[in-house]
Design an enzyme around this catalytic site. Structure first.
Site, mmCIF file in Angstrom:
data_model
loop_
_atom_site.group_PDB
_atom_site.id
_atom_site.type_symbol
_atom_site.label_atom_id
_atom_site.label_comp_id
_atom_site.label_asym_id
_atom_site.label_seq_id
_atom_site.Cartn_x
_atom_site.Cartn_y
_atom_site.Cartn_z
ATOM 1 N N GLY A 170 43.125 39.492 53.948
ATOM 2 C CA GLY A 170 44.219 39.575 54.914
ATOM 3 C C GLY A 170 45.374 38.659 54.577
ATOM 4 O O GLY A 170 46.495 38.868 55.044
ATOM 5 N N GLY A 404 70.986 66.274 44.377
ATOM 6 C CA GLY A 404 70.655 65.469 45.545
ATOM 7 C C GLY A 404 70.846 63.991 45.269
ATOM 8 O O GLY A 404 71.206 63.221 46.171
HETATM 9 C C1 HXC Z 1 36.598 28.069 53.980
HETATM 10 C C2 HXC Z 1 37.038 27.889 51.766
HETATM 11 C C3 HXC Z 1 37.486 29.217 51.741
HETATM 12 C C4 HXC Z 1 37.478 29.944 52.941
HETATM 13 C C5 HXC Z 1 37.661 28.410 49.781
HETATM 14 N N1 HXC Z 1 37.153 27.444 50.521
HETATM 15 N N2 HXC Z 1 37.862 29.531 50.489
HETATM 16 N N3 HXC Z 1 36.591 27.313 52.881
HETATM 17 N N4 HXC Z 1 37.034 29.323 54.040
HETATM 18 N N5 HXC Z 1 37.910 31.202 53.000
HETATM 19 C C6 HXC Z 1 36.796 26.099 50.106
HETATM 20 C C7 HXC Z 1 35.561 26.047 49.254
HETATM 21 O O1 HXC Z 1 34.423 25.978 50.056
HETATM 22 C C8 HXC Z 1 35.793 24.762 48.476
HETATM 23 O O2 HXC Z 1 35.476 23.662 49.311
HETATM 24 C C9 HXC Z 1 37.284 24.743 48.292
HETATM 25 O O3 HXC Z 1 37.816 25.614 49.277
HETATM 26 C C10 HXC Z 1 37.733 25.240 46.945
HETATM 27 O O4 HXC Z 1 37.081 26.494 46.690
HETATM 28 P P1 HXC Z 1 36.385 26.825 45.303
HETATM 29 O O5 HXC Z 1 35.594 28.034 45.507
HETATM 30 O O6 HXC Z 1 35.673 25.600 44.799
HETATM 31 O O7 HXC Z 1 37.658 27.061 44.397
HETATM 32 P P2 HXC Z 1 37.874 28.153 43.274
HETATM 33 O O8 HXC Z 1 36.714 28.152 42.350
HETATM 34 O O9 HXC Z 1 39.209 27.867 42.718
HETATM 35 O O10 HXC Z 1 37.907 29.533 44.015
HETATM 36 C C11 HXC Z 1 38.931 29.846 44.932
HETATM 37 C C12 HXC Z 1 38.602 31.143 45.681
HETATM 38 C C13 HXC Z 1 37.195 31.058 46.294
HETATM 39 C C14 HXC Z 1 38.677 32.303 44.697
HETATM 40 C C15 HXC Z 1 39.696 31.343 46.730
HETATM 41 O O11 HXC Z 1 37.093 29.840 47.021
HETATM 42 C C16 HXC Z 1 36.902 32.191 47.215
HETATM 43 O O12 HXC Z 1 36.537 33.262 46.768
HETATM 44 N N6 HXC Z 1 37.014 31.899 48.514
HETATM 45 C C17 HXC Z 1 36.689 32.886 49.522
HETATM 46 C C18 HXC Z 1 37.755 33.965 49.554
HETATM 47 C C19 HXC Z 1 37.521 34.921 50.680
HETATM 48 O O13 HXC Z 1 36.636 35.773 50.586
HETATM 49 N N7 HXC Z 1 38.214 34.681 51.776
HETATM 50 C C20 HXC Z 1 38.086 35.485 52.956
HETATM 51 C C21 HXC Z 1 38.926 36.714 52.684
HETATM 52 S S1 HXC Z 1 38.857 37.817 54.011
HETATM 53 P P3 HXC Z 1 34.999 22.286 48.737
HETATM 54 O O14 HXC Z 1 34.638 21.490 49.948
HETATM 55 O O15 HXC Z 1 33.861 22.552 47.829
HETATM 56 O O16 HXC Z 1 36.168 21.711 48.014
HETATM 57 C C22 HXC Z 1 40.182 37.431 54.844
HETATM 58 C C23 HXC Z 1 40.308 38.253 56.051
HETATM 59 C C24 HXC Z 1 41.594 38.000 56.727
HETATM 60 O O17 HXC Z 1 40.951 36.656 54.499
HETATM 61 C C25 HXC Z 1 41.958 39.268 57.421
HETATM 62 C C26 HXC Z 1 43.167 39.087 58.234
HETATM 63 C C27 HXC Z 1 43.618 40.424 58.697
#
Ligand code: HXC
Length: 510
Positions: A170, A404
């Site tokens: 999102g 057009g």
């Molecule tokens: C809480 C999160 C987070 C999230 C990352 N972190 N995403 N915490 N909620 N969505 C935290 C991790 O736990 C980690 O904490 C720190 O951020 C860094 O993340 P890493 O994974 O270590 O970093 P990286 O390897 O660079 O990967 C980044 C990333 C990955 C690709 C963004 O973190 C990821 O896949 N995150 C989840 C993405 C996701 O699925 N989000 C939800 C999408 S759905 P620490 O404490 O270890 O530093 C959505 C719906 C919204 O957004 C809809 C609205 C309409």
């Protein structure tokens, strides 16, 4: 008092450190600046006023009550770019991955509302893992609150998104609802569903970069308007970009004094269009040569290259340029180019930026791919956008203006204010060869006869004089006069007033 001030400073320092030194180092290691460092590059020195640095989340699930970080992963406030006020938010990837939850979203909404009240652009620096997983549906609500304000601010104040890290799920939709998206190459990506989900659902194996990196979005999808090499370059370019935009929809775009004579003649334009109508030339050469100091800020330069869009200045005033590009697919209109230009025309109209259109278009792209893809509806977007636009509209037909597409490209019939043609202009229902093959179908096969008829058609219709005799063209000008005539026309139109009939809103074919 001294003690309290010391406490305040201590708290502020803690807030400044975001998710801690280790995470800041990790951010740097990836070649990314931190949220605060980015604001230092983006804003004028010492201009930033921060809001809500002490805001914390209220989540008590998954041990979150133990980890409260002041600011909650986003740095918000207002500052100045080249002396003009802007509201900004900068997501801090070192704090919960910059993820968005209740408090984080509230901070963004607060500044958006204030920006709308005072009439200042909103710039979002996006670097976020998306909805904060620990806060669940509350995070989704937070996103929707931001989306709602994106919609309300649209056309009121310019909204710019700078994607400087992940923007997934999102999280892509707030940038998508803003006016322009800048991306950083190699370190940013945007997708609705990432590579893992893509693989599970479609069995397609693709990297994050290929799926949603800056190159993908600035070439294939057109989601990204401008892409640069690193954080610093991107932010410096945003600073420059803002110089073209007004602060809000009741203000004119900023005037910049120029030493470039508005009456300057450009003799080289007289020989730019090749004698052979099928030979291409680069329309950007025209744009550069007629603009102040030859400056042209091209938007989406690598996407739908058969149309060129962007900002330039004429006699110091910003204008929006739309130009068919004969170098690519002969400059024809297709789905992607229509969408690209339509959105730009609507932005310019919403923010009172005059439109200068250069026309060299052989028509719409034929074929099943285009028809099945909905060229009828998408082409109508550009037609609609030009037709509803009330800003000054100046059109210069350099060569072909067929069918057009002639109508669509800011023709007189769509309330073009000043419509000029070069002597090389060919304004007709279609190109000579196509026309002859329809009206003299029985002669097909007789090469000599067809050639004779084609030449006859060319002589009769492939010129600007018939359109000029009807008043569809206000004047036929020498190419070297183009800058002078545009600048004079813009000066004449400076106080133009035109309003469309009242309605709740129009219904552009989406
Ligand atoms: C809480 C999160 C987070 C999230 C990352 N972190 N995403 N915490 N909620 N969505 C935290 C991790 O736990 C980690 O904490 C720190 O951020 C860094 O993340 P890493 O994974 O270590 O970093 P990286 O390897 O660079 O990967 C980044 C990333 C990955 C690709 C963004 O973190 C990821 O896949 N995150 C989840 C993405 C996701 O699925 N989000 C939800 C999408 S759905 P620490 O404490 O270890 O530093 C959505 C719906 C919204 O957004 C809809 C609205 C309409």
């Amino acid at each position: 008092m001294k003690e309290i001030i010391a406490q305040l400073e201590e708290k502020r320092s803690a807030a400044q450190l975001g998710g801690g030194q280790a995470r800041i180092d990790a951010q740097h290691k990836r070649g990314k600046l931190t949220a605060r460092e980015r604001l230092e590059v983006l804003l004028d020195k010492d201009s930033f006023e921060e809001w809500d640095a002490f805001v914390e989340h209220r989540c008590t699930d998954f041990g979150m009550e133990e980890t409260k970080i002041p600011g909650d992963g986003v740095v918000c406030g207002y500052g100045a770019i080249n002396g003009r006020m802007v509201f900004v938010y900068s997501q801090d990837f070192t704090v919960f991955g910059g993820s968005l939850a209740e408090a984080h979203a509230k901070k963004i909404c607060k500044l958006m509302e204030q920006a709308m009240k005072v009439g200042a652009p909103i710039i979002g620096l996006n670097d976020s893992g998306g909805a904060r997983i620990q806060e669940g549906v509350v995070s989704l609500g937070g996103y929707a609150d931001v989306f709602q304000r994106n919609a309300l601010a649209s056309g009121v104040v310019p909204q710019i998104s700078v994607v400087m890290g992940p923007s997934a799920g999102g999280a892509v939709y707030s940038p998508a609802m803003t006016d322009f998206i800048f991306m950083v190459k190699d370190t940013s990506y945007m997708f609705v569903t990432g590579p893992d989900v893509t693989k599970t659902v479609t069995h397609e194996v693709i990297s994050a970069e290929q799926l949603g990196g800056a190159v993908t979005h600035s070439t294939v999808s057109g989601v990204c308007d401008c892409a640069y090499e690193n954080d610093v370059e991107t932010l410096m370019m945003v600073r420059r970009f803002m110089n073209y935009l007004p602060s809000h929809n009741r203000e004119k775009a900023p005037y910049r004094p120029t030493s470039d004579d508005p009456e300057r003649l450009v003799m080289s334009l007289d020989t730019l269009v090749p004698d052979n109508p099928n030979k291409p030339y680069d329309i950007r050469e025209v744009v550069h040569k007629v603009s102040d100091e030859a400056e042209f800020w091209e938007i989406q330069p690598d996407h739908a290259k058969n149309i060129v869009i962007g900002f330039a200045r004429m006699d110091g005033h910003p204008v929006g340029i739309v130009a068919n590009q004969p170098m690519v697919q002969a400059g024809c209109l297709d789905i992607k180019s229509s969408i690209k230009a339509a959105r730009f025309v609507r932005f310019c109209d919403a923010f009172s930026i005059p439109l200068v259109t250069f026309v060299d278009v052989p028509g719409f792209m034929p074929g099943s791919a285009q028809e099945y893809g909905g060229i009828i509806k998408h082409g109508a977007k550009l037609l609609f956008a030009y037709a509803e636009a009330t800003v000054p509209k100046i059109t210069i037909i350099t060569r072909k203006a067929y069918g057009g597409a002639y109508d669509v490209m800011a023709s007189k019939h769509l309330r073009g204010d000043v419509n000029l043609a070069w002597p090389s202009a060919e304004i007709a229902v279609m190109g000579p060869k196509g026309a002859v093959e329809i009206i003299f179908r029985k002669d097909i096969g007789d090469e000599e006869k067809i050639a004779e008829r084609t030449e006859e058609y060319r002589q009769k219709f492939a010129n600007p004089f018939i359109a000029a005799s009807r008043g569809f063209i206000d004047d036929i000008i020498s190419p070297h006069e183009t800058r002078k005539r545009i600048c004079r026309s813009l000066a004449m139109l400076r106080n133009k007033k035109l309003e469309n009939p009242w309605r709740k809103h129009d219904n552009i074919p989406l």
